[in-house]
Design a protein around this motif. Sequence first.
Motif, short mmCIF file in Angstrom:
data_model
loop_
_atom_site.label_atom_id
_atom_site.label_comp_id
_atom_site.label_asym_id
_atom_site.label_seq_id
_atom_site.Cartn_x
_atom_site.Cartn_y
_atom_site.Cartn_z
N LEU A 147 0.82 -1.21 0.00
CA LEU A 147 0.00 0.00 0.00
C LEU A 147 0.86 1.26 0.00
O LEU A 147 0.56 2.23 -0.71
N SER A 148 1.95 1.26 0.78
CA SER A 148 2.86 2.40 0.77
C SER A 148 3.45 2.63 -0.61
O SER A 148 3.54 3.77 -1.08
N GLY A 149 3.86 1.55 -1.26
CA GLY A 149 4.42 1.68 -2.60
C GLY A 149 3.41 2.21 -3.60
O GLY A 149 3.73 3.08 -4.42
N ALA A 150 2.16 1.71 -3.53
CA ALA A 150 1.14 2.15 -4.48
C ALA A 150 0.81 3.63 -4.27
O ALA A 150 0.66 4.38 -5.24
N LEU A 151 0.71 4.06 -3.02
CA LEU A 151 0.40 5.47 -2.75
C LEU A 151 1.55 6.38 -3.15
O LEU A 151 1.33 7.50 -3.65
N THR A 152 2.78 5.91 -2.95
CA THR A 152 3.94 6.71 -3.36
C THR A 152 3.97 6.88 -4.88
O THR A 152 4.21 7.98 -5.39
N MET A 153 3.70 5.80 -5.61
CA MET A 153 3.70 5.90 -7.06
C MET A 153 2.50 6.71 -7.56
O MET A 153 2.56 7.33 -8.63
N THR A 154 1.41 6.72 -6.79
CA THR A 154 0.28 7.57 -7.14
C THR A 154 0.68 9.04 -7.07
O THR A 154 0.30 9.85 -7.94
N LEU A 155 1.46 9.40 -6.05
CA LEU A 155 1.97 10.77 -5.97
C LEU A 155 2.82 11.11 -7.19
O LEU A 155 2.79 12.25 -7.69
N LEU A 156 3.58 10.13 -7.67
CA LEU A 156 4.46 10.35 -8.82
C LEU A 156 3.67 10.68 -10.08
O LEU A 156 4.04 11.59 -10.84
N VAL A 157 2.57 9.96 -10.32
CA VAL A 157 1.85 10.11 -11.59
C VAL A 157 0.75 11.17 -11.53
O VAL A 157 0.27 11.61 -12.57
N LEU A 158 0.34 11.59 -10.33
CA LEU A 158 -0.76 12.54 -10.22
C LEU A 158 -0.52 13.83 -10.99
O LEU A 158 -1.42 14.27 -11.74
N PRO A 159 0.63 14.51 -10.83
CA PRO A 159 0.82 15.76 -11.59
C PRO A 159 0.74 15.54 -13.10
O PRO A 159 0.20 16.39 -13.82
N ILE A 160 1.27 14.42 -13.58
CA ILE A 160 1.24 14.14 -15.02
C ILE A 160 -0.20 13.96 -15.49
O ILE A 160 -0.61 14.49 -16.53
N ILE A 161 -0.99 13.21 -14.71
CA ILE A 161 -2.38 12.97 -15.09
C ILE A 161 -3.19 14.26 -15.03
O ILE A 161 -4.03 14.53 -15.91
N ILE A 162 -2.94 15.07 -14.02
CA ILE A 162 -3.68 16.34 -13.90
C ILE A 162 -3.39 17.25 -15.09
O ILE A 162 -4.31 17.81 -15.71
N VAL A 163 -2.12 17.38 -15.45
CA VAL A 163 -1.75 18.25 -16.57
C VAL A 163 -2.34 17.73 -17.88
O VAL A 163 -2.91 18.49 -18.68
N ALA A 164 -2.23 16.40 -18.11
CA ALA A 164 -2.77 15.81 -19.35
C ALA A 164 -4.29 15.96 -19.41
O ALA A 164 -4.85 16.27 -20.47
N SER A 165 -4.96 15.76 -18.28
CA SER A 165 -6.42 15.88 -18.25
C SER A 165 -6.85 17.33 -18.46
O SER A 165 -7.85 17.60 -19.15
N GLN A 166 -6.12 18.27 -17.88
CA GLN A 166 -6.44 19.69 -18.10
C GLN A 166 -6.32 20.07 -19.56
O GLN A 166 -7.17 20.79 -20.10
N GLU A 167 -5.26 19.60 -20.20
CA GLU A 167 -5.09 19.91 -21.62
C GLU A 167 -6.22 19.32 -22.45
O GLU A 167 -6.71 19.94 -23.40
N ALA A 168 -6.65 18.09 -22.10
CA ALA A 168 -7.74 17.46 -22.83
C ALA A 168 -9.05 18.20 -22.63
O ALA A 168 -9.81 18.42 -23.59
N ILE A 169 -9.34 18.61 -21.40
CA ILE A 169 -10.57 19.35 -21.12
C ILE A 169 -10.54 20.72 -21.77
O ILE A 169 -11.54 21.21 -22.32
N ARG A 170 -9.38 21.36 -21.75
CA ARG A 170 -9.23 22.70 -22.34
C ARG A 170 -9.41 22.67 -23.85
O ARG A 170 -9.82 23.68 -24.46
N ALA A 171 -9.13 21.52 -24.46
CA ALA A 171 -9.22 21.40 -25.92
C ALA A 171 -10.67 21.24 -26.41
O ALA A 171 -10.92 21.35 -27.61
#
Length: 292
Positions: A147-171
Amino acid sequence: MNNLFQDANRQQISGRRRNDLIWRILFLGATMFGIVALSALIITIITDGIARLNPDLFTNYPSRRASASGMKSAIVGSLYMLCLMAPISFVLGVGAAIYLEEYAPKNRFTRLIQLNISTLAGVPSIVYGILGLAIFVRTFGLERSLLSGALTMTLLVLPIIIVASQEAIRAVPRARRDASFALGATKWQTVSRSVLPSAISAIMTGVILALSRAIGETAPLIIIGAATYVAFLPESLFDTFTVMPIQIYNWIARPQEAFQDLAASGIIVLMIMLVIMNVAAIMLRNKYQKNI
């Protein structure tokens, strides 16, 4: 006078074409150098690891003997982590993107948040490992668990997913939102039934590519204490775990040639998984684009 002007014009055109040709050759050379280097690396890995790419690699646990060693626990650990990361990161990342793009007021505070998210998307992964060690392992007392590993890797990918999703919504064109509002739809109905269906292909592509990056990361998991030798499968979220990159790292660190070949086989398996995830991202994008 006209002849002089025409000669000068021809010289300028000739100089521009020469410069264009030089830059084209330089760019082509740089591209070919990267392709050749990558091809040589892939050929070397396949040559070294293809002999050990057999069913024992998938069914055996790690062993101190190379002939009996496999990466079953590492493969299962990677899949468990992916199954934990995917829903958490999707809900949090896409939800944050929807709020920032559709609901948050456009002021100095939201611009500061946006700047921080964009900055975090480029932070080295080892920083997230230190953050996960401080928060999940020590503060929350989750120890060095799956669980610690999964949550740590979630922190890693969250900014990437947020930026990609924002660009998709903005388009998504503003006309779609205006048409929905004109028909009497609420804000959430417009977002859920008009904006998200139009942006879901790009969102899913960004999510899958972010998860494929996380699958290949080693540094954050080493920081939080993922084991390099696990001869069992995790039975709960709080068990010790390992993943494919760490198992490969463990084999590469050994001096025996047999373990080097095992590491090459593990790299092949990891590359196949990454290729599958990237192909899935392309197929999802194409499918949703046809349905829009």
